[in-house]
Write a protein that holds these residues in place. Structure first.
Motif, PDB file in Angstrom:
ATOM      1  N   MET A 168       0.851  -1.184   0.000  1.00 52.95           N
ATOM      2  CA  MET A 168       0.000   0.000   0.000  1.00 52.95           C
ATOM      3  C   MET A 168       0.893   1.243   0.000  1.00 52.95           C
ATOM      4  O   MET A 168       1.815   1.350   0.792  1.00 52.95           O
ATOM      5  N   SER A 199       2.142   5.260   0.463  1.00 49.23           N
ATOM      6  CA  SER A 199       1.994   6.206   1.567  1.00 49.23           C
ATOM      7  C   SER A 199       0.740   7.052   1.362  1.00 49.23           C
ATOM      8  O   SER A 199       0.280   7.256   0.239  1.00 49.23           O
ATOM      9  N   LYS A 200       0.206   7.526   2.485  1.00 51.14           N
ATOM     10  CA  LYS A 200      -1.006   8.353   2.448  1.00 51.14           C
ATOM     11  C   LYS A 200      -0.690   9.683   3.108  1.00 51.14           C
ATOM     12  O   LYS A 200      -0.241   9.736   4.250  1.00 51.14           O
ATOM     13  N   GLU A 206       1.207   8.624   6.458  1.00 48.32           N
ATOM     14  CA  GLU A 206       1.137   7.217   6.859  1.00 48.32           C
ATOM     15  C   GLU A 206       2.001   6.394   5.921  1.00 48.32           C
ATOM     16  O   GLU A 206       1.982   6.615   4.708  1.00 48.32           O
ATOM     17  N   LYS A 207       2.769   5.473   6.449  1.00 41.55           N
ATOM     18  CA  LYS A 207       3.619   4.560   5.678  1.00 41.55           C
ATOM     19  C   LYS A 207       4.525   5.314   4.694  1.00 41.55           C
ATOM     20  O   LYS A 207       4.539   5.025   3.501  1.00 41.55           O
ATOM     21  N   GLY A 222       7.194   2.789   3.127  1.00 42.66           N
ATOM     22  CA  GLY A 222       6.783   1.413   2.857  1.00 42.66           C
ATOM     23  C   GLY A 222       5.801   0.897   3.886  1.00 42.66           C
ATOM     24  O   GLY A 222       5.470   1.570   4.871  1.00 42.66           O
ATOM     25  N   GLU A 223       5.324  -0.295   3.643  1.00 43.38           N
ATOM     26  CA  GLU A 223       4.245  -0.909   4.418  1.00 43.38           C
ATOM     27  C   GLU A 223       4.470  -0.887   5.928  1.00 43.38           C
ATOM     28  O   GLU A 223       3.545  -0.670   6.690  1.00 43.38           O
ATOM     29  N   TYR A 224       5.694  -1.103   6.398  1.00 46.64           N
ATOM     30  CA  TYR A 224       5.927  -1.255   7.833  1.00 46.64           C
ATOM     31  C   TYR A 224       6.619  -0.050   8.477  1.00 46.64           C
ATOM     32  O   TYR A 224       7.091  -0.138   9.602  1.00 46.64           O
ATOM     33  N   SER A 225       6.651   1.075   7.772  1.00 41.62           N
ATOM     34  CA  SER A 225       7.300   2.261   8.338  1.00 41.62           C
ATOM     35  C   SER A 225       6.325   3.050   9.214  1.00 41.62           C
ATOM     36  O   SER A 225       5.117   3.022   9.017  1.00 41.62           O
TER      37      SER A 225
END
Length: 94
Positions: free
Chosen positions: A1, A3-4, A27-28, A31-34
């Motif tokens: 997904m 970043s938002k 958000e993110k 990357g996914e887990y940041s």
């Protein structure tokens, strides 16, 4: 997904014609887990990003403390009042 980006606030920079400062929650960002960050970006003419800093939320309190220390430092430096050399409340032209 991907970043938002969620805009928090945009406002005009003092002493500029049309430059703005935009604060966003991201958000993110990497990357996914940041972990999320706060983005502070300057836009020239309201459109072109000229600079940006991303601050992890874990550093926000320290960042705000440093900003307050900077304000106190600025306030402690003596300056002449605006337009003091003209002995006037407003500037003048030739």
């Amino acid at each position: 997904m991907p970043s938002k980006h969620i805009e928090v606030k945009t406002f005009k920079l003092a002493h500029s014609t049309d430059d703005t400062l935009r604060i966003e929650h991201i958000e993110k960002p990497y990357g996914e887990y940041s972990s999320p960050v706060v983005s502070i970006a300057v836009f020239s003419h309201g459109k072109t990003k000229t600079s940006e800093v991303e601050i992890p939320y874990e550093n926000i309190e320290e960042f705000l403390k440093a900003l307050n220390e900077s304000i106190a430092l600025c306030d402690s430096i003596p300056r002449n009042p605006i337009h003091a050399e003209l002995n006037s409340e407003i500037g003048g032209g030739a």
